[in-house]
Write a protein that holds these residues in place. Sequence first.
Motif, mmCIF file in Angstrom:
data_model
loop_
_atom_site.group_PDB
_atom_site.id
_atom_site.type_symbol
_atom_site.label_atom_id
_atom_site.label_comp_id
_atom_site.label_asym_id
_atom_site.label_seq_id
_atom_site.Cartn_x
_atom_site.Cartn_y
_atom_site.Cartn_z
ATOM 1 N N LEU A 1 0.837 -1.204 0.000
ATOM 2 C CA LEU A 1 0.000 0.000 0.000
ATOM 3 C C LEU A 1 0.869 1.251 0.000
ATOM 4 C CD1 LEU A 1 -2.838 -1.045 2.484
ATOM 5 C CD2 LEU A 1 -2.914 -1.032 -0.020
ATOM 6 N N GLY A 2 1.963 1.213 0.737
ATOM 7 C CA GLY A 2 2.898 2.334 0.745
ATOM 8 C C GLY A 2 3.519 2.571 -0.622
ATOM 9 N N GLU A 3 3.948 1.497 -1.270
ATOM 10 C CA GLU A 3 4.526 1.605 -2.615
ATOM 11 C C GLU A 3 3.518 2.180 -3.606
ATOM 12 O OE1 GLU A 3 5.802 -2.347 -3.550
ATOM 13 O OE2 GLU A 3 7.325 -2.347 -1.961
ATOM 14 N N LEU A 4 2.250 1.821 -3.443
ATOM 15 C CA LEU A 4 1.187 2.308 -4.330
ATOM 16 C C LEU A 4 0.707 3.702 -3.925
ATOM 17 C CD1 LEU A 4 -0.885 -1.003 -4.611
ATOM 18 C CD2 LEU A 4 0.636 -0.014 -6.355
ATOM 19 N N GLN A 5 1.268 4.237 -2.851
ATOM 20 C CA GLN A 5 0.912 5.548 -2.312
ATOM 21 C C GLN A 5 -0.567 5.630 -1.934
ATOM 22 O OE1 GLN A 5 2.409 8.475 -5.088
ATOM 23 N NE2 GLN A 5 4.530 7.961 -4.609
ATOM 24 N N ILE A 6 -1.063 4.525 -1.394
ATOM 25 C CA ILE A 6 -2.429 4.465 -0.889
ATOM 26 C C ILE A 6 -2.367 4.791 0.602
ATOM 27 C CG2 ILE A 6 -4.418 2.970 -0.420
ATOM 28 C CD1 ILE A 6 -3.610 1.365 -2.938
ATOM 29 N N PRO A 7 -2.968 5.897 1.026
ATOM 30 C CA PRO A 7 -2.941 6.250 2.446
ATOM 31 C C PRO A 7 -3.602 5.156 3.292
ATOM 32 C CG PRO A 7 -3.783 8.063 1.130
ATOM 33 C CD PRO A 7 -3.710 6.872 0.227
ATOM 34 N N HIS A 8 -2.965 4.824 4.390
ATOM 35 C CA HIS A 8 -3.491 3.802 5.283
ATOM 36 C C HIS A 8 -2.762 3.888 6.616
ATOM 37 C CE1 HIS A 8 0.189 1.998 3.798
ATOM 38 N NE2 HIS A 8 0.147 1.150 4.803
ATOM 39 N N GLU A 9 -3.276 3.163 7.587
ATOM 40 C CA GLU A 9 -2.639 3.077 8.886
ATOM 41 C C GLU A 9 -2.297 1.614 9.150
ATOM 42 O OE1 GLU A 9 -4.562 5.559 12.068
ATOM 43 O OE2 GLU A 9 -6.125 5.626 10.520
ATOM 44 N N PHE A 10 -1.105 1.389 9.663
ATOM 45 C CA PHE A 10 -0.675 0.046 10.040
ATOM 46 C C PHE A 10 -0.375 0.063 11.531
ATOM 47 C CE2 PHE A 10 2.672 -3.138 10.742
ATOM 48 C CZ PHE A 10 2.011 -4.266 10.285
ATOM 49 N N PHE A 11 -1.091 -0.776 12.285
ATOM 50 C CA PHE A 11 -0.926 -0.834 13.732
ATOM 51 C C PHE A 11 -0.417 -2.213 14.153
ATOM 52 C CE2 PHE A 11 -4.208 2.477 13.445
ATOM 53 C CZ PHE A 11 -3.630 3.460 14.237
ATOM 54 N N PRO A 12 0.877 -2.326 14.456
ATOM 55 C CA PRO A 12 1.338 -3.572 15.082
ATOM 56 C C PRO A 12 0.990 -3.510 16.570
ATOM 57 C CG PRO A 12 3.196 -2.107 14.640
ATOM 58 C CD PRO A 12 1.951 -1.410 14.150
ATOM 59 N N VAL A 13 0.268 -4.495 17.055
ATOM 60 C CA VAL A 13 -0.165 -4.502 18.453
ATOM 61 C C VAL A 13 0.822 -5.359 19.255
ATOM 62 C CG1 VAL A 13 -2.041 -5.043 20.051
ATOM 63 C CG2 VAL A 13 -2.558 -4.168 17.758
ATOM 64 N N VAL A 14 1.594 -4.697 20.079
ATOM 65 C CA VAL A 14 2.652 -5.344 20.843
ATOM 66 C C VAL A 14 2.071 -6.382 21.805
ATOM 67 C CG1 VAL A 14 4.537 -4.964 22.490
ATOM 68 C CG2 VAL A 14 4.125 -3.312 20.660
ATOM 69 N N GLY A 15 2.600 -7.590 21.716
ATOM 70 C CA GLY A 15 2.218 -8.661 22.634
ATOM 71 C C GLY A 15 1.051 -9.512 22.201
ATOM 72 N N SER A 16 0.375 -9.139 21.127
ATOM 73 C CA SER A 16 -0.840 -9.867 20.738
ATOM 74 C C SER A 16 -0.544 -10.979 19.734
ATOM 75 C CB SER A 16 -1.859 -8.913 20.132
ATOM 76 O OG SER A 16 -3.027 -9.626 19.770
ATOM 77 N N PRO A 17 -1.077 -12.183 20.019
ATOM 78 C CA PRO A 17 -1.005 -13.278 19.049
ATOM 79 C C PRO A 17 -2.173 -13.179 18.057
ATOM 80 C CG PRO A 17 -2.045 -14.051 21.042
ATOM 81 C CD PRO A 17 -1.675 -12.596 21.279
ATOM 82 N N HIS A 18 -2.371 -14.223 17.272
ATOM 83 C CA HIS A 18 -3.481 -14.251 16.310
ATOM 84 C C HIS A 18 -4.753 -14.670 17.039
ATOM 85 C CE1 HIS A 18 -5.341 -14.292 12.387
ATOM 86 N NE2 HIS A 18 -5.899 -15.448 12.685
ATOM 87 N N ASN A 19 -5.347 -13.725 17.731
ATOM 88 C CA ASN A 19 -6.560 -13.962 18.493
ATOM 89 C C ASN A 19 -7.279 -12.618 18.605
ATOM 90 O OD1 ASN A 19 -8.132 -13.774 21.070
ATOM 91 N ND2 ASN A 19 -7.615 -15.949 21.176
#
Length: 125
Positions: free
Chosen positions: A80-98
């Motif tokens: 999305l960054g390469e395509l210059q599509i505005p967005h937000e990316f939130f890595p949530v510290v400590g969270s597994p796939h749940n």
Amino acid sequence: YGALHLGFKYPGLFAAVTGNAPALVPRNNDSIGSQQYWEQQSPTTLARANVAQLKRQHIRIIVGDKDGLFAVGKQLDEVLGELQIPHEFFPVVGSPHNHDQLLQYQTFDTMAFYGTVFGAARRAR
């Protein structure tokens, strides 16, 4: 995955889309449909096909840094960054796939995001 797939495939229908711990798996392992179809329907492929429309959408990707799918979430962030599509990316510290744990560990206000999106849409009318 589903929200990103539908939001990116039909961007004219959605003002905002959030991928919460999206299962952006690169291979079709369930033998339903072909790998080619799987790739055609991926959010990454759909983003490349609908760049102009997605630039008007509010997009968020939220994924735990302990999630086994973190790398593919980050990869979509980079595309999305390469395509210059505005967005937000939130890595949530400590969270597994749940999903419940993802919400527990998050440090931002999810409803504030939608309040901003829909408040802006209302003011634009």
